[in-house]
Scaffold this motif. Structure first.
Motif, PDB file in Angstrom:
ATOM      1  N   GLY A  77     -13.425  19.876  12.414  1.00 37.06           N
ATOM      2  CA  GLY A  77     -14.794  19.792  11.934  1.00 37.06           C
ATOM      3  C   GLY A  77     -15.546  21.108  11.907  1.00 37.06           C
ATOM      4  O   GLY A  77     -14.998  22.159  11.580  1.00 37.06           O
ATOM      5  N   ILE A  78     -16.821  21.035  12.273  1.00 39.43           N
ATOM      6  CA  ILE A  78     -17.698  22.201  12.210  1.00 39.43           C
ATOM      7  C   ILE A  78     -17.215  23.295  13.156  1.00 39.43           C
ATOM      8  O   ILE A  78     -17.271  24.484  12.821  1.00 39.43           O
ATOM      9  CB  ILE A  78     -19.150  21.797  12.541  1.00 39.43           C
ATOM     10  CG1 ILE A  78     -19.684  20.816  11.493  1.00 39.43           C
ATOM     11  CG2 ILE A  78     -20.059  23.020  12.615  1.00 39.43           C
ATOM     12  CD1 ILE A  78     -21.012  20.176  11.850  1.00 39.43           C
TER      13      ILE A  78
ATOM     14  N   VAL B   9     -23.841  16.975   7.821  1.00 42.71           N
ATOM     15  CA  VAL B   9     -22.504  17.381   7.380  1.00 42.71           C
ATOM     16  C   VAL B   9     -21.542  16.193   7.367  1.00 42.71           C
ATOM     17  O   VAL B   9     -21.572  15.337   8.248  1.00 42.71           O
ATOM     18  CB  VAL B   9     -21.949  18.484   8.313  1.00 42.71           C
ATOM     19  CG1 VAL B   9     -20.615  19.013   7.787  1.00 42.71           C
ATOM     20  CG2 VAL B   9     -22.954  19.617   8.450  1.00 42.71           C
TER      21      VAL B   9
ATOM     22  N   THR C  62     -18.482  14.760   8.419  1.00 43.67           N
ATOM     23  CA  THR C  62     -17.475  15.027   9.455  1.00 43.67           C
ATOM     24  C   THR C  62     -16.892  13.717   9.960  1.00 43.67           C
ATOM     25  O   THR C  62     -17.379  12.628   9.655  1.00 43.67           O
ATOM     26  CB  THR C  62     -18.085  15.780  10.656  1.00 43.67           C
ATOM     27  OG1 THR C  62     -19.028  14.926  11.313  1.00 43.67           O
ATOM     28  CG2 THR C  62     -18.766  17.067  10.238  1.00 43.67           C
TER      29      THR C  62
ATOM     30  N   VAL D  41     -18.353  20.795   5.249  1.00 51.78           N
ATOM     31  CA  VAL D  41     -18.172  21.423   6.552  1.00 51.78           C
ATOM     32  C   VAL D  41     -18.379  22.946   6.504  1.00 51.78           C
ATOM     33  O   VAL D  41     -19.022  23.503   7.400  1.00 51.78           O
ATOM     34  CB  VAL D  41     -16.791  21.060   7.142  1.00 51.78           C
ATOM     35  CG1 VAL D  41     -16.488  21.881   8.387  1.00 51.78           C
ATOM     36  CG2 VAL D  41     -16.741  19.565   7.470  1.00 51.78           C
TER      37      VAL D  41
END
Length: 249
Positions: free
Chosen positions: A19-20, A205, A207, A218
């Protein structure tokens, strides 16, 4: 003690196996920062780091469970041994554990509140305190605390705001309000040092955490963390920002 191969800055990003967090590692490394990809599970952290190494990026894995005191201490020792300092700490790890089918804040369990604060607040405080001596050893360290727009009390109390009706995950929201407050307090403590501390909103976002819901991708979600990790001496401290925009507390 070794140093990063080209004398570059050293960063550590928590919760970075996907993810981020993973994208934050990628973008910092693309900017020439030697970046430590931290994750609870060694195998997953190594696999993620190898993927970025395959892109030619200066990334290495480090095991760090932010909810485990011994794991934090071991990670600090490893960073100290290898680099003797830490230039950037991105507190990215976070969880949402509430039952989203329960719409009323009062329906969420106390256990969910405790679990949320353990990772989203107490772990951030403990990890930051543990790394602070190494951050002080850097010429001008940066601490980035990943918050959320959902931590804004101003917008939560403003009818018609983008988050006014987002009240089904009160523990998560409150944990991010707490992170905002912690960031302000830490920035004040460090105001006469070169260290800067800021809270950031990644954006809404897409995710795994929100099952792919969201409005931005992302890579865009990682941008604010990276921007604040790389700010210069004239950059802000004690801020709450999203892509250069100051958010209301």
């Amino acid at each position: 003690m070794s140093t990063s191969s080209n004398g570059s800055k050293v960063a550590l990003v928590t919760g970075a196996t996907r993810g981020i967090g993973f994208e934050t590692v990628r973008q910092l490394a693309q900017a020439g920062v030697h970046t430590l990809l931290a994750g609870r599970d060694r195998g997953r952290a190594v696999d993620a780091a190898l993927k970025l190494q395959g892109e030619g990026l200066p990334v290495e894995a480090i095991v760090l469970d932010v909810t485990d005191t011994a794991s934090i201490a071991a990670a600090v020792q490893e960073v100290d041994r290898k680099f003797g300092r830490l230039d950037i700490l991105v507190n990215n790890a976070g969880i949402i554990v509430e039952d989203k089918t329960l719409p009323k804040p009062s329906q969420q369990s106390v256990a969910a509140w405790r679990e949320t604060f353990e990772t989203n607040v107490f772990a951030v405080v403990e990890t930051t305190q543990a790394f602070l001596p190494l951050l002080h050893k850097a010429p001008a360290a940066r601490i980035v605390n990943v918050s959320s727009l959902l931590g804004s009390l101003t917008l939560h109390t403003q009818p018609g705001s983008p988050i006014y009706d987002f009240k089904s995950i009160p523990a998560y929201n409150a944990s991010k309000s707490a992170i905002n407050s912690y960031s302000v307090h830490l920035a004040y403590e460090l105001r006469d040092t070169p260290i800067k501390v800021n809270a950031v909103h990644p954006g809404y976002v897409k995710t795994d955490m929100n099952a792919g819901e969201g409005e931005i991708d992302v890579p865009t979600g990682a941008k604010t963390s990276v921007q604040m990790a790389l700010i210069g001496a004239d950059g802000p401290t004690g801020g709450y920002v999203y892509l250069g925009e100051t958010l209301p507390w």
